[in-house]
Motif scaffolding. Structure first.
Motif, mmCIF file in Angstrom:
data_model
loop_
_atom_site.group_PDB
_atom_site.id
_atom_site.type_symbol
_atom_site.label_atom_id
_atom_site.label_comp_id
_atom_site.label_asym_id
_atom_site.label_seq_id
_atom_site.Cartn_x
_atom_site.Cartn_y
_atom_site.Cartn_z
ATOM 1 N N PRO A 122 -34.061 -12.853 53.423
ATOM 2 C CA PRO A 122 -35.000 -13.874 53.924
ATOM 3 C C PRO A 122 -35.024 -14.000 55.439
ATOM 4 C CG PRO A 122 -33.081 -14.885 52.850
ATOM 5 C CD PRO A 122 -33.022 -13.427 52.560
ATOM 6 N N ARG A 123 -33.888 -13.732 56.106
ATOM 7 C CA ARG A 123 -33.867 -13.836 57.558
ATOM 8 C C ARG A 123 -34.723 -12.751 58.198
ATOM 9 N NH1 ARG A 123 -27.504 -13.543 57.861
ATOM 10 N NH2 ARG A 123 -28.054 -12.115 56.172
ATOM 11 N N ASP A 127 -39.769 -10.804 60.586
ATOM 12 C CA ASP A 127 -40.908 -9.902 60.532
ATOM 13 C C ASP A 127 -42.222 -10.689 60.534
ATOM 14 O OD1 ASP A 127 -41.626 -6.835 59.548
ATOM 15 O OD2 ASP A 127 -43.004 -8.308 58.731
ATOM 16 N N LYS A 128 -42.286 -11.727 59.734
ATOM 17 C CA LYS A 128 -43.506 -12.532 59.624
ATOM 18 C C LYS A 128 -43.832 -13.232 60.937
ATOM 19 C CE LYS A 128 -45.624 -16.230 56.881
ATOM 20 N NZ LYS A 128 -45.429 -17.180 55.742
ATOM 21 N N SER A 129 -42.830 -13.836 61.573
ATOM 22 C CA SER A 129 -43.090 -14.585 62.807
ATOM 23 C C SER A 129 -43.479 -13.658 63.952
ATOM 24 C CB SER A 129 -41.857 -15.404 63.194
ATOM 25 O OG SER A 129 -40.757 -14.567 63.510
ATOM 26 N N VAL A 130 -42.855 -12.481 64.013
ATOM 27 C CA VAL A 130 -43.187 -11.539 65.081
ATOM 28 C C VAL A 130 -44.597 -10.992 64.897
ATOM 29 C CG1 VAL A 130 -42.599 -9.327 66.118
ATOM 30 C CG2 VAL A 130 -40.798 -10.949 65.571
ATOM 31 N N ARG A 131 -44.975 -10.725 63.669
ATOM 32 C CA ARG A 131 -46.343 -10.265 63.409
ATOM 33 C C ARG A 131 -47.365 -11.291 63.895
ATOM 34 N NH1 ARG A 131 -47.065 -5.934 60.021
ATOM 35 N NH2 ARG A 131 -45.100 -5.043 59.273
ATOM 36 N N ALA A 132 -47.090 -12.541 63.613
ATOM 37 C CA ALA A 132 -48.005 -13.593 64.053
ATOM 38 C C ALA A 132 -48.046 -13.673 65.575
ATOM 39 C CB ALA A 132 -47.580 -14.927 63.454
ATOM 40 N N ALA A 133 -46.883 -13.583 66.207
ATOM 41 C CA ALA A 133 -46.816 -13.698 67.661
ATOM 42 C C ALA A 133 -47.494 -12.539 68.371
ATOM 43 C CB ALA A 133 -45.356 -13.799 68.104
ATOM 44 N N SER A 153 -30.611 -11.209 66.223
ATOM 45 C CA SER A 153 -31.360 -10.587 67.315
ATOM 46 C C SER A 153 -31.845 -9.220 66.856
ATOM 47 C CB SER A 153 -30.486 -10.435 68.568
ATOM 48 O OG SER A 153 -29.933 -11.674 68.947
ATOM 49 N N ALA A 154 -32.944 -8.754 67.438
ATOM 50 C CA ALA A 154 -33.495 -7.474 67.001
ATOM 51 C C ALA A 154 -34.364 -6.853 68.086
ATOM 52 C CB ALA A 154 -34.316 -7.659 65.722
ATOM 53 N N TYR A 180 -41.923 -2.161 73.193
ATOM 54 C CA TYR A 180 -40.637 -2.631 72.690
ATOM 55 C C TYR A 180 -40.436 -4.092 73.080
ATOM 56 C CZ TYR A 180 -38.999 2.041 71.428
ATOM 57 O OH TYR A 180 -38.847 3.263 70.841
ATOM 58 N N TYR A 181 -39.975 -4.888 72.116
ATOM 59 C CA TYR A 181 -39.719 -6.301 72.342
ATOM 60 C C TYR A 181 -38.299 -6.645 71.909
ATOM 61 C CZ TYR A 181 -44.790 -6.911 72.828
ATOM 62 O OH TYR A 181 -46.089 -6.833 73.234
ATOM 63 N N LEU A 182 -37.727 -7.620 72.590
ATOM 64 C CA LEU A 182 -36.447 -8.193 72.178
ATOM 65 C C LEU A 182 -36.711 -9.520 71.491
ATOM 66 C CD1 LEU A 182 -33.334 -8.467 72.178
ATOM 67 C CD2 LEU A 182 -33.553 -9.553 74.438
ATOM 68 N N PHE A 183 -36.269 -9.625 70.239
ATOM 69 C CA PHE A 183 -36.312 -10.893 69.517
ATOM 70 C C PHE A 183 -34.912 -11.489 69.609
ATOM 71 C CE2 PHE A 183 -35.876 -13.608 65.813
ATOM 72 C CZ PHE A 183 -37.088 -14.273 65.757
ATOM 73 N N SER A 184 -34.756 -12.592 70.338
ATOM 74 C CA SER A 184 -33.431 -13.157 70.599
ATOM 75 C C SER A 184 -33.085 -14.260 69.609
ATOM 76 C CB SER A 184 -33.355 -13.681 72.032
ATOM 77 O OG SER A 184 -34.415 -14.571 72.294
ATOM 78 N N LYS A 185 -31.844 -14.726 69.689
ATOM 79 C CA LYS A 185 -31.329 -15.701 68.731
ATOM 80 C C LYS A 185 -32.129 -16.990 68.712
ATOM 81 C CE LYS A 185 -26.548 -14.039 68.898
ATOM 82 N NZ LYS A 185 -25.127 -14.395 69.157
ATOM 83 N N ASP A 186 -32.704 -17.364 69.855
ATOM 84 C CA ASP A 186 -33.469 -18.608 69.930
ATOM 85 C C ASP A 186 -34.917 -18.437 69.486
ATOM 86 O OD1 ASP A 186 -34.421 -17.097 71.990
ATOM 87 O OD2 ASP A 186 -33.885 -18.488 73.596
ATOM 88 N N GLY A 187 -35.227 -17.257 68.946
ATOM 89 C CA GLY A 187 -36.580 -17.002 68.467
ATOM 90 C C GLY A 187 -37.543 -16.553 69.536
ATOM 91 N N LYS A 188 -37.058 -16.333 70.753
ATOM 92 C CA LYS A 188 -37.909 -15.904 71.858
ATOM 93 C C LYS A 188 -38.209 -14.414 71.751
ATOM 94 C CE LYS A 188 -38.073 -15.827 76.933
ATOM 95 N NZ LYS A 188 -37.312 -16.124 78.177
#
Length: 676
Positions: free
Chosen positions: A330-331, A336-342, A382-383, A396-404
């Motif tokens: 689920p994480r 994946d879902k939130s990054v697609r939207a962003a 993070s990813a 390339y993007y960094l997805f950090s722990k705070d959701g940024k």
């Protein structure tokens, strides 16, 4: 499957600086402003191969300042905007990099290698710290006593089997050299010492380890009534080895283990059990029975499982329009879902007919670019996200722990999407009724409504496939940006679209497999997309063979052909008959038209090019075709590229640029009657 005609792909690249573009034209094709140059599409990117350390504290990637050389760059995740620490090499080409521990990198480097009369490329797996101060080989190197022994020892590049996430000092690697093939070693990443933990053997192969580094599966090649059979051996929870399911080689439906669950009694197995598509199944080791499917897709083949560092199942991979992931964690699913939207990633519905069953369905296909979670920290907070598409070289993007979400860099920002063609997944019907998928790239709107000059571009393999993604070779968009339509037919014999389409290519080289490509050209003509008087075929490896076949089949469809490293059917038959396994697994299905034997029947001008160091397809195959053309007084163009091997990984940017430029010249000046 033999690798002689398999099209190999380079590691996905990414860049972050601006370059110049220029307008160019080919033949009578309309000029399109700002079409990218050959160098724009083939130079090394300034950022590629990006990954995150297991602890999430560092980012590594390859960068290039001049497009001709790559170096390693290491950033602190907390400060991705600061200047990275860089590591270079003066003697070898740096090809890939990844974290194998929080503070250790695994690097693959390459150089040309000549031993006696053998000329090829040497790849080596090295280990270094984050500043490149200490380098060790993944396996200790020993001095050979002769040229032959040296070749056998050095030709194989050690393969990383496991990072051993729970072990702070060691990784597992496999010796792939001829001399020690199959031996598994535990290598200390700090001292460079290696201890052999499992010896390879002639009896067993395909040794597989679980997340803890324990060898738990191996395959035996046996014979029953004169027929080759793969026998899967598995280590049971009590530590005892035993034989399990069997797969006859001639059936080409090999069931094999692709992963281990948290329960030592349950393993994941892939194969085709229900109908046309490959699935993933749970298998009970104690009772020797298949359980419920772990993952099946009604329309596409399953590819594999995805696990985190702790060995937990987090997703399944499958073949769609491009390689896709179904997340079970689920994480990661939420990420994946939130990054697609962003990032504005959208899908569009497409009417689809399954080539295997004829079933009609609606599928969702990425509208433009899509994304992949390329790398993540051990705690999954993070990813690294890679966004790519057929007209989007990548970001390339960094997805950090705070959701940024932070942009790290673009692959090729000097390539403007508006100057490129649009690619979509299509289907057409072959003359015998088989449904053939394809990827159709049409020129930018500035090229006009069409019909357009057209290139039929078959992939290599032939047991391979294309994908709805960026073409790392630059071929598709180079010509689409210049006003050409490009069709990549997924002809019978292609993998990844189900069993029916794959096996329909058996012994149909240059025959029904070739019909599928020709029928794609005719479909484009009927759709008013292709100009019937301006069509060519261009391909590399097996695609190069297809171009040779197109030149001698008297159907009047093509004005010229381009063959890169095109092979001989006779040579393919010989290679696949060299071993008992090859004689049953592939040799019976390699048959049809041997174009080289009929070179004198060529009906159209043809351009052949080949790498001097090609160890997959012998350059003599191209030379034999040319000899036939000469004897018959037929027109041709020939280019031998010094130091180039067969796969993309052996090609420098200059070699790839040369291919595009010379193909363009041929289309413009020698494709009859007046240029393509």
């Amino acid at each position: 499957m033999s690798s002689r005609f398999k099209k190999l792909l380079l590691t996905m690249a990414a860049t972050a600086c601006l370059g110049m573009v220029s307008a160019m034209t080919v033949g009578a094709a309309p000029a399109i402003a700002a079409a990218p140059s050959a160098k724009d599409l083939t130079r090394y990117p300034e950022l590629s191969d990006v990954s995150l350390s297991p602890d999430g504290k560092h980012i590594v990637g390859l960068i290039s300042n001049d497009g001709e050389e790559q170096i390693i760059a290491v950033w602190e995740t907390a400060h991705p905007d600061k200047q990275p620490f860089t590591i270079g090499s003066k003697h070898m080409r740096l090809m890939s990099v990844q974290f194998i521990k929080d503070d250790r990198l695994g690097v693959v480097a390459q150089q040309t290698l000549t031993i006696g009369s053998w000329k090829g490329h040497l790849g080596k797996f090295y280990i270094t710290d984050l500043k490149g101060e200490k380098w060790t080989s993944a396996l200790p190197e020993e001095r050979a006593t002769s040229d032959q022994a040296d070749l056998e020892k050095r030709a194989g590049n050690p393969a990383l089997l496991s990072r051993l996430p729970g072990d702070p000092q060691h990784i597992l690697v496999m010796d792939t050299s001829t001399e020690g093939e199959g031996d598994i070693y535990r290598t200390n990443v700090y001292t460079g010492t290696a201890e052999r933990v499992e010896r390879g053997s002639d009896k067993f192969g395909d040794l597989q380890v679980d997340n803890k580094g324990e060898v738990r599966a191996k395959v035996e090649l046996d014979y029953e009534d004169g027929k080759a059979v793969y026998v899967q051996w598995i280590k049971a929870p009590n530590g005892q080895w035993g034989p399990h399911f069997r797969s006859y080689v001639k059936d080409r439906n090999i069931f094999g283990i692709i992963g281990f669950s948290e329960d030592p009694n349950i393993v994941y197995v892939t194969g085709t059990r229900n109908g046309d598509k490959t699935g993933i199944y749970e298998y009970d080791v104690t009772t020797k029975t298949f359980l419920e499917p772990a993952f099946e897709h009604k329309l596409f083949d399953a590819r594999g499982i995805v696990e985190d560092d702790a060995g937990h199942l987090v997703g399944f991979r499958y073949e769609g329009a491009r390689n896709s992931t179904y997340w079970t964690d689920p994480r990661l699913a939420a990420m994946d879902k939130s990054v697609r939207a962003a990032l504005g990633v959208r899908t569009t519905p497409l009417d689809w007919v399954d080539p295997g069953t004829g079933q009609k369905a609606k599928i969702n296909v990425a509208d433009g670019a899509d994304l992949v979670v390329a790398s993540w920290s051990s705690d999954l907070t993070s990813a690294i996200i890679a966004k790519t598409g057929p007209k989007e070289p990548g970001e390339y993007y960094l997805f950090s722990k705070d959701g940024k979400l932070t942009l790290l860099g673009k692959q090729r920002p000097w390539v403007k999407p508006e100057s490129l063609g649009d690619t979509r997944l299509v289907q057409y019907t072959a003359r015998d009724g088989l449904v053939i998928p394809g990827f159709l790239t049409t020129p930018p709107a500035s090229a006009g409504p069409g019909p357009h000059p057209t290139i039929i571009l078959p992939h290599g393999g032939p047991w391979a496939r294309d994908s709805l993604d960026w073409d790392v070779g630059g071929w598709t968009q180079y010509f689409a940006s210049r006003g050409y339509v490009v069709l990549q037919p997924q002809f019978r014999g292609s993998e990844g679209w189900g069993r029916k389409l794959w096996v329909a290519g058996d012994s149909e080289w240059g025959q029904k497999m070739q019909d599928d490509k020709d029928d794609g050209a005719r479909w484009l003509i009927d759709q008013k997309i292709a100009d019937p008087k301006r069509i060519a075929m261009f391909g590399y490896s097996y695609g190069g063979y297809s171009a040779l076949a197109a030149s001698i089949r008297p159907n009047g469809l093509y004005q010229c052909a381009v063959s890169g490293a095109g092979g001989s059917l006779a040579d393919m038959k010989r290679v696949t008959a060299d071993s008992r396994l090859g004689r049953e697994f592939q040799r019976p299905f390699v048959g049809g038209l041997d174009a080289i034997q009929h070179a004198g029947d060529a009906q159209i001008p043809i351009f052949l090019y080949h790498g001097e160091r090609d160890t997959n397809v012998d350059i003599k195959d191209s030379r034999r075709f040319i000899a036939g053309l000469k004897a018959a007084g037929k027109p041709y163009k020939w280019l031998e590229i010094k130091d180039m091997g067969h796969p993309y990984l052996t090609m420098t940017p200059a070699m790839m640029e040369l291919q595009l430029v010379e193909i363009e010249k041929f289309f413009q000046n020698e494709c009859k009657p007046g240029g393509l």
